[in-house]
Scaffold this motif. Structure first.
Motif, PDB file in Angstrom:
ATOM      1  N   UNK B  81       7.548 -54.894  37.146  1.00  0.00           N
ATOM      2  CA  UNK B  81       8.452 -54.403  38.177  1.00  0.00           C
ATOM      3  C   UNK B  81       9.749 -55.184  38.292  1.00  0.00           C
ATOM      4  N   UNK B  82       9.804 -56.330  37.627  1.00  0.00           N
ATOM      5  CA  UNK B  82      11.041 -57.111  37.728  1.00  0.00           C
ATOM      6  C   UNK B  82      12.093 -56.668  36.720  1.00  0.00           C
ATOM      7  N   UNK B  83      11.671 -55.865  35.771  1.00  0.00           N
ATOM      8  CA  UNK B  83      12.650 -55.349  34.814  1.00  0.00           C
ATOM      9  C   UNK B  83      12.537 -53.842  34.765  1.00  0.00           C
ATOM     10  N   UNK B  84      12.730 -53.262  35.934  1.00  0.00           N
ATOM     11  CA  UNK B  84      12.551 -51.834  36.056  1.00  0.00           C
ATOM     12  C   UNK B  84      13.876 -51.184  36.434  1.00  0.00           C
ATOM     13  N   UNK B  85      14.304 -50.230  35.635  1.00  0.00           N
ATOM     14  CA  UNK B  85      15.498 -49.455  35.976  1.00  0.00           C
ATOM     15  C   UNK B  85      15.051 -48.114  36.510  1.00  0.00           C
ATOM     16  N   UNK B  86      15.725 -47.642  37.567  1.00  0.00           N
ATOM     17  CA  UNK B  86      15.317 -46.363  38.166  1.00  0.00           C
ATOM     18  C   UNK B  86      16.598 -45.595  38.474  1.00  0.00           C
ATOM     19  N   UNK B 145      30.933 -39.538  36.086  1.00  0.00           N
ATOM     20  CA  UNK B 145      31.252 -40.957  36.212  1.00  0.00           C
ATOM     21  C   UNK B 145      30.344 -41.644  37.230  1.00  0.00           C
ATOM     22  N   UNK B 146      30.048 -40.942  38.312  1.00  0.00           N
ATOM     23  CA  UNK B 146      29.146 -41.526  39.308  1.00  0.00           C
ATOM     24  C   UNK B 146      27.780 -41.793  38.697  1.00  0.00           C
ATOM     25  N   UNK B 147      27.319 -40.839  37.889  1.00  0.00           N
ATOM     26  CA  UNK B 147      26.028 -41.026  37.235  1.00  0.00           C
ATOM     27  C   UNK B 147      26.086 -42.225  36.301  1.00  0.00           C
ATOM     28  N   UNK B 148      27.224 -42.420  35.642  1.00  0.00           N
ATOM     29  CA  UNK B 148      27.381 -43.594  34.774  1.00  0.00           C
ATOM     30  C   UNK B 148      27.299 -44.877  35.591  1.00  0.00           C
ATOM     31  N   UNK B 149      27.898 -44.858  36.778  1.00  0.00           N
ATOM     32  CA  UNK B 149      27.819 -46.048  37.637  1.00  0.00           C
ATOM     33  C   UNK B 149      26.353 -46.333  37.969  1.00  0.00           C
ATOM     34  N   UNK B 150      25.632 -45.267  38.284  1.00  0.00           N
ATOM     35  CA  UNK B 150      24.228 -45.404  38.618  1.00  0.00           C
ATOM     36  C   UNK B 150      23.442 -45.986  37.434  1.00  0.00           C
ATOM     37  N   UNK B 151      23.789 -45.514  36.252  1.00  0.00           N
ATOM     38  CA  UNK B 151      23.172 -46.005  35.020  1.00  0.00           C
ATOM     39  C   UNK B 151      23.500 -47.489  34.816  1.00  0.00           C
ATOM     40  N   UNK B 152      24.766 -47.824  35.019  1.00  0.00           N
ATOM     41  CA  UNK B 152      25.199 -49.217  34.843  1.00  0.00           C
ATOM     42  C   UNK B 152      24.461 -50.124  35.831  1.00  0.00           C
ATOM     43  N   UNK B 153      24.314 -49.623  37.065  1.00  0.00           N
ATOM     44  CA  UNK B 153      23.613 -50.409  38.069  1.00  0.00           C
ATOM     45  C   UNK B 153      22.180 -50.709  37.606  1.00  0.00           C
ATOM     46  N   UNK B 154      21.497 -49.681  37.082  1.00  0.00           N
ATOM     47  CA  UNK B 154      20.134 -49.877  36.608  1.00  0.00           C
ATOM     48  C   UNK B 154      20.109 -50.845  35.419  1.00  0.00           C
ATOM     49  N   UNK B 155      21.149 -50.780  34.587  1.00  0.00           N
ATOM     50  CA  UNK B 155      21.179 -51.643  33.403  1.00  0.00           C
ATOM     51  C   UNK B 155      21.259 -53.126  33.752  1.00  0.00           C
ATOM     52  N   UNK B 156      21.811 -53.439  34.921  1.00  0.00           N
ATOM     53  CA  UNK B 156      21.898 -54.856  35.294  1.00  0.00           C
ATOM     54  C   UNK B 156      20.508 -55.471  35.496  1.00  0.00           C
TER      55      UNK B 156
END
Ligand SMILES: Nc1ncnc2c1ncn2[C@@H]1O[C@H](COP(=O)(O)OP(=O)(O)OP(=O)(O)O)[C@@H](O)[C@H]1O
Ligand SMILES: [Mg+2]
Lengths: 282, 259
Positions: B81-86, B145-156
């Motif tokens: 759960x510590x490396x989980x992107x959602x 672009x918003x979806x990309x931001x969401x993706x980027x957030x998960x990637x962190x």
């Protein structure tokens, strides 16, 4: 970091051209009210000219109100301190209402049972004719700033907790999940999610309460008719003394007070929300 | 077309330890809604599994169980759960924060030191091609672009397990295809285990190493299809007969369940 810095420049250059449209917008915002202002003054002038001699005192001309009712030394040495006094009263009451109201709403948000227990009383408070308890205030606190301030707080209070609570509770469910997923504490959720989310509603509450606070201050003063005189007392005093120039002067200053409160909170709201909220046009 | 049998799955499971694993997961909500029944699913690092199924069959619920947002009524779930992107169906951004503020949110909630956070944000933004928009507020961005931001957030989160709940469902076809390509590229470079919910069979086939079909509620897994195409995938494979055949078979499995 370097990436962010290079990004800064195109954005700031792109903002120089909206500046011109901003100026245009501002003119658009100012001109129509100015025209209407002229029209109102003209109508006032015509009305007061059409009154027959014996009734002329009821509606003095705009210039005479301005010159004799506000700008003459006799008038302003009396009315300006009253204006300041009422402004201070409304402001102090509003601040107390804001602070108390926000705390109450935050507590209700945290403890749902508290909302269930106390919300009926908040609503009831709305229904109580606050002026009816003014005599009680006078007995307890005398004709003091505090007594009048409490009236202001009671009148201006309700919109703050009501609007703030609505904003706190209207957080998107997905965002709550996101915070939960990352083990955010209640405090984190409050400060990083619920509070900013509630800002638009809270500012609406400020604006409504600001108007009520001015009304509360003037009406409260009219009721007490004792203590340091504010605009409310002056209004009654001039009515009694048939000083209609000054009466209209005091009325104008009262409206100015209300308008400046309203404008201040509208500006504040615009400034805080312009980047993200639908209520403010980009 | 290949249907992976239970034995094949077990064999794969023995070669690499699954990163996300459901074992006999059942879920009944407190109001009695029977959402998931006997879900057995293993996803290893480097596997991209898509789920298709009729609306309301429990796909989102399956992801919520995987993320820990919802507890299974019975059965077991194993994951990191510590490396989980959602990534949710909406971008779920904080409108008052800039793009970089949004991308940095999760690292901030997990109290990473500021320099590390900033590096993560810069890297993630570059990866999704939004570095020029770091100071924009979400309101000024398009849906893609918003979806990309969401993706980027998960990637962190440096995800080992990446959950997607119909992330591109609200986007237009062209944007969707472009994001599909970017996502497969990410998958190749980052090698996470992905569980991707979609309504589009074509999207599922294009992205995945495996497509899982669920039944109407209570959701069960009724078929699995292995997708043989190599990564990185070329957009043209969408028009090959083999692609059409696999998509047809999945569609048939779905239809059979609905009658
Ligand atoms: N918290 C809940 N309590 C009770 N029932 C729920 C809850 N959450 C979801 N459900 C029900 O469980 C079922 C599965 O919901 P879920 O959202 O997982 O479906 P889905 O497959 O994602 O549907 P869609 O394709 O429309 O997104 C639905 O019937 C839904 O109404
Ligand atoms: Mg769903």
């Amino acid at each position: 970091m370097t990436i962010i810095e290079t990004v800064n420049s195109p954005i700031s250059t792109s903002q120089s051209s909206p500046k011109r449209t901003n100026a245009l917008k501002r003119i658009n915002n100012i001109v129509p009210p100015l025209i209407l202002f002229g029209v109102i003054i003209a109508i006032w002038e015509i009305l007061s000219a059409s009154l027959s001699g014996a009734r002329k005192f009821l509606l003095p001309t705009p210039q005479s109100v301005l010159m004799q009712g506000i700008l003459s030394p006799d008038a302003y040495t009396e009315i300006l301190p009253s204006f300041v006094r009422t402004a201070a009263l409304a402001l102090a009451g509003l601040m107390v209402a804001i602070i108390l109201g926000m705390i109450v709403a935050a507590l209700m948000y945290r403890f749902k049972w508290l909302e269930r227990a106390s919300f009926p009383y908040l609503v009831a408070l709305q229904a109580v004719p606050v002026l009816a308890i003014a005599p009680l205030m006078a007995v307890v606190f005398g004709y003091s700033f505090t007594a009048k301030g409490i009236i202001v707080v009671l009148i201006a209070f309700f919109p703050i907790p009501a609007n703030f609570l609505l904003g706190l509770r209207s957080v998107d469910k997905g965002l709550i999940d996101l915070f939960r997923l990352n083990k955010a504490s209640w405090w984190t959720r409050f400060f990083k999610l619920a509070l900013p989310n509630a800002l638009p509603q809270l500012l609406t509450g400020f604006r409504i309460s600001a108007g009520l606070a001015v009304i509360g201050a003037i009406v409260g003063e009219e009721f007490f008719q004792a203590g340091v005189p504010g605009l409310g007392m002056r209004l009654l005093q001039y009515l009694d003394q048939v000083e209609y120039h000054r009466l209209y002067g005091a009325l104008i200053l009262s409206s100015l007070l209300g308008i400046s409160f309203y404008t201040f909170f509208t500006r504040l709201s615009h400034r805080l929300l312009r980047n993200w909220h639908e209520s403010v046009q980009a | 077309m290949q249907v992976a049998t239970k034995d094949q799955r077990l064999m794969e499971g023995s070669t690499t330890k699954p990163t996300l694993s459901f074992r006999g997961v059942n879920l009944t909500f407190s109001d009695g809604t029977d959402a998931l029944r006997d879900i057995n699913l293993d996803i290893s690092q480097n596997e991209f599994v898509s789920i298709v199924g009729p609306s309301g069959c429990g796909k989102s619920t399956l992801l919520r169980v995987a993320s820990g947002l919802e507890d299974a009524s019975s059965g077991a779930l194993e994951t990191d759960h510590d490396h989980l992107g959602y990534v949710f169906q909406d971008a779920t951004l904080l409108p008052w924060r800039t793009v970089s503020g949004n991308v940095g949110l999760l690292a901030e909630l997990r109290k990473l030191p500021k320099p590390e956070r900033e590096k993560k944000v810069a890297d993630a933004l570059e990866l999704v091609g939004l570095d020029k928009f770091a100071n924009y507020h979400p309101r000024r961005l398009s849906g893609g672009m918003r979806m990309r931001v969401s993706l980027a957030r998960a990637l962190t989160m440096d995800p080992q397990v990446f959950l997607f709940d119909e992330p591109f469902g609200a986007l237009d076809e062209i944007t969707r295809e472009r994001l599909n390509d970017e996502l497969t590229q990410l998958f190749v470079t980052r090698q996470f285990a992905a569980l991707f919910v979609t309504h589009s069979i074509f999207e599922a086939v294009y992205l995945s190493t495996r497509v899982v079909v669920m039944s109407p509620r209570p959701g069960r897994i009724i078929a699995e299809f292995k997708i043989p195409f190599a990564y990185p995938r070329q957009p043209e494979i969408r028009f090959t007969p083999q692609f059409a055949e696999i998509a047809g078979n999945i569609s048939e499995a779905l239809r059979k369940e609905l009658d």
